[in-house]
Design a protein around this motif. Structure first.
Motif, short mmCIF file in Angstrom:
data_model
loop_
_atom_site.label_atom_id
_atom_site.label_comp_id
_atom_site.label_asym_id
_atom_site.label_seq_id
_atom_site.Cartn_x
_atom_site.Cartn_y
_atom_site.Cartn_z
N ASP A 249 93.82 29.82 18.52
CA ASP A 249 94.77 29.29 19.51
C ASP A 249 96.08 30.09 19.37
N ALA A 250 96.57 30.66 20.48
CA ALA A 250 97.85 31.36 20.41
C ALA A 250 98.97 30.33 20.26
N GLY A 251 100.01 30.67 19.51
CA GLY A 251 101.18 29.81 19.38
C GLY A 251 100.96 28.55 18.57
N ILE A 252 99.92 28.55 17.72
CA ILE A 252 99.63 27.30 16.99
C ILE A 252 100.70 27.00 15.93
N ASP A 253 101.32 28.05 15.37
CA ASP A 253 102.40 27.79 14.39
C ASP A 253 103.54 27.05 15.08
N LEU A 254 103.80 27.41 16.35
CA LEU A 254 104.85 26.72 17.11
C LEU A 254 104.43 25.28 17.41
N ARG A 278 116.78 28.38 18.82
CA ARG A 278 117.16 27.36 17.83
C ARG A 278 117.01 25.96 18.41
N SER A 279 117.48 25.81 19.65
CA SER A 279 117.41 24.45 20.21
C SER A 279 115.96 24.04 20.46
N LEU A 280 115.09 25.02 20.78
CA LEU A 280 113.66 24.69 20.94
C LEU A 280 113.03 24.33 19.60
N LEU A 281 113.26 25.19 18.59
CA LEU A 281 112.58 24.98 17.30
C LEU A 281 113.10 23.77 16.55
N GLU A 282 114.38 23.43 16.80
CA GLU A 282 114.94 22.26 16.11
C GLU A 282 114.26 20.96 16.54
N ARG A 283 113.54 21.03 17.67
CA ARG A 283 112.81 19.83 18.12
C ARG A 283 111.58 19.56 17.26
N GLY A 284 111.21 20.54 16.41
CA GLY A 284 110.01 20.37 15.56
C GLY A 284 108.79 20.93 16.27
N PRO A 285 107.61 20.34 16.07
CA PRO A 285 106.41 20.86 16.71
C PRO A 285 106.56 20.88 18.23
N ASP A 288 104.58 20.80 24.13
CA ASP A 288 104.47 21.26 25.51
C ASP A 288 104.18 22.77 25.56
N GLU A 289 103.13 23.14 26.30
CA GLU A 289 102.74 24.55 26.33
C GLU A 289 103.82 25.44 26.91
N ARG A 290 104.58 24.92 27.89
CA ARG A 290 105.66 25.74 28.48
C ARG A 290 106.73 26.06 27.44
N ASP A 291 107.04 25.06 26.57
CA ASP A 291 108.02 25.30 25.49
C ASP A 291 107.50 26.37 24.54
N ARG A 293 105.36 28.79 25.19
CA ARG A 293 105.40 30.10 25.85
C ARG A 293 106.81 30.67 25.84
N ARG A 294 107.78 29.78 26.12
CA ARG A 294 109.19 30.24 26.15
C ARG A 294 109.61 30.68 24.74
N ALA A 295 109.24 29.89 23.72
CA ALA A 295 109.62 30.25 22.34
C ALA A 295 108.97 31.58 21.96
N ALA A 296 107.69 31.77 22.34
CA ALA A 296 107.00 33.03 22.01
C ALA A 296 107.70 34.19 22.70
N GLU A 297 108.11 33.97 23.95
CA GLU A 297 108.79 35.03 24.69
C GLU A 297 110.12 35.38 24.02
N LEU A 298 110.87 34.33 23.63
CA LEU A 298 112.16 34.57 22.97
C LEU A 298 111.96 35.31 21.65
N LEU A 299 110.88 34.96 20.94
CA LEU A 299 110.59 35.65 19.67
C LEU A 299 110.27 37.12 19.93
N ARG A 300 109.46 37.36 20.97
CA ARG A 300 109.08 38.76 21.27
C ARG A 300 110.30 39.57 21.68
N ARG A 301 111.28 38.91 22.32
CA ARG A 301 112.46 39.65 22.80
C ARG A 301 113.56 39.73 21.74
N SER A 302 113.37 39.05 20.62
CA SER A 302 114.38 39.11 19.55
C SER A 302 114.11 40.34 18.68
N SER A 303 115.03 40.61 17.77
CA SER A 303 114.77 41.74 16.86
C SER A 303 113.99 41.25 15.64
#
Ligand code: FPP
Ligand code: MG
Length: 347
Positions: A249-254, A278-285, A288-291, A293-303
């Motif tokens: 499953d993609a994004g299972i750590d998230l 930060r505001s997404l991850l601070e919510r814990g697990p 929601d799949e949209r969350d 996807r957004r977190a994965a995108e932010l991670l990919r776009r970060s350094s």
């Protein structure tokens, strides 16, 4: 590697090794095939056909067979020439480490609520949590029986590694101790939950053939580093791979709320994207799949991805450096080649 026999897995890491020595390649291929057959026979050795089928399910579904390969490569560092009894014990050890690994995957998929593994429904998704837990127990106990036949030192080494596996999982749940850095905590967790079993494979292989002490030590050091490389690349695959690409499953750590290395690095960055993450991850697990996807995108776009790869590369270098203490035999070149395959794996 020469044409693999039917029993050797096409998805195994061994099938991708670049082996220059034809005699060594042929021997390794035969040994891996023998280990594969013995693994399936051992797991499937149950009085009830349904239990046999359940027990073989994940083993037959796929697997890189990294740990059996490491047992066989470590056993190449023997002091004396090969004898049949030792060769047979080494095969049992290759089966033992893979059984412990597959047992831990059964339990891990229950804990993570994972729906897929090796590109098929995970054991809990297919048979339910209760069955998956019992199957994990069964395979672990079966490995314990093999260890008992291999002698007290193997039992000791296996016990130590199993203790570290469980400790790693529990420390992942508890989070850092007071005063412990999040990064230090994460590296300790992955050394325990992943490095321990990878190092065990090398330790047992060396032990069974009576490899000299400095050789056994160097192999164990290599294994600890390779374990970090393996898990850090797993952490990256979780959000960097396309759904279906890794067979998991993609994004299972998230979804589970595990703070992996790239996440920890991204959380420490400045700017609006890091603040949003930060505001997404601070919510814990992230249920929601949209969350996710957004977190994965932010991670990919970060350094953080590039910084995590740098750290990963550092451990890959340390793994290769540990090999310098070993005699220059074809198995040493194979171990060096393996580091690159693990570092750049996509499944
Ligand atoms: C995978 O982590 C999990 C492990 C490496 C260790 C799992 C250990 C246990 C469940 C303890 C019980 C142990 C035994 C021997 C029964 P992950 O979720 O980061 O990796 P994944 O992406 O492959 O799921
Ligand atoms: Mg998992």
């Amino acid at each position: 590697m020469p044409t693999p026999t039917a029993a050797m897995r096409p998805d195994s890491l061994a099938a991708r090794l670049d082996l220059a020595d034809p005699d060594f390649a042929a021997r390794l291929c035969l040994r891996l095939s023998a280990a594969e057959l013995r693994l399936r026979a051992t797991a499937g050795d149950a009085p009830h056909p349904l239990v046999a089928e359940w027990s073989r399910y994940l083993i037959e579904a796929g697997g890189k067979r990294l740990r059996p390969l490491l047992v066989l490569l470590a056993a190449e560092f023997a002091t004396a020439g090969p004898d049949r009894a030792t060769a047979d014990r080494v095969l049992d050890a290759a089966v033992l480490v893979e059984l412990v690994h597959v047992a831990s995957l059964h339990h891990d998929d229950v804990m993570d609520g994972a729906r897929s593994r090796h590109g098929v429904p995970s054991a809990p998704a297919r048979w339910g949590n209760r069955t998956a837990v019992h199957l994990g127990d069964r395979l672990l106990v079966r490995a314990g029986r093999l260890a008992a036949d291999l002698g007290p030192e193997v039992v000791r080494l296996q016990g130590e590694a199993a203790e570290r596996l469980v400790r790693g999982q529990l420390r992942e749940l508890t989070g850092p101790l007071d005063g412990e850095s999040a990064l230090g905590h994460h590296l300790a967790v992955i050394a325990d939950k992943t490095g321990s079993l990878i190092a065990l494979a090398l330790r047992i292989g060396a032990e069974l053939v009576g490899a000299p002490r400095p050789v056994a030590r160097a192999l164990a050091q290599y294994g600890e580093q390779l374990g970090l490389v393996f898990q850090l690349s797993d952490d990256l695959l979780d959000f960097a791979s396309e759904p279906g690409e890794s067979g998991k499953d993609a994004g299972i750590d998230l979804a589970v709320g595990v703070r992996t290395l790239p996440m920890l690095l991204a959380l420490g960055e400045d700017g609006p994207r890091a603040a949003e993450l930060r505001s997404l991850l601070e919510r814990g697990p992230l249920a929601d799949e949209r969350d996710r996807r957004r977190a994965a995108e932010l991670l990919r776009r970060s350094s953080a991805e590039a910084r995590a790869r740098e750290l990963l590369h550092g451990h890959a270098t340390e793994a290769r450096d540990a090999l310098a203490a070993l005699p220059d035999i074809p198995a040493r070149a194979a171990l060096a080649d393996l580091v690159g395959l693990v570092e750049h794996r996509s499944a």
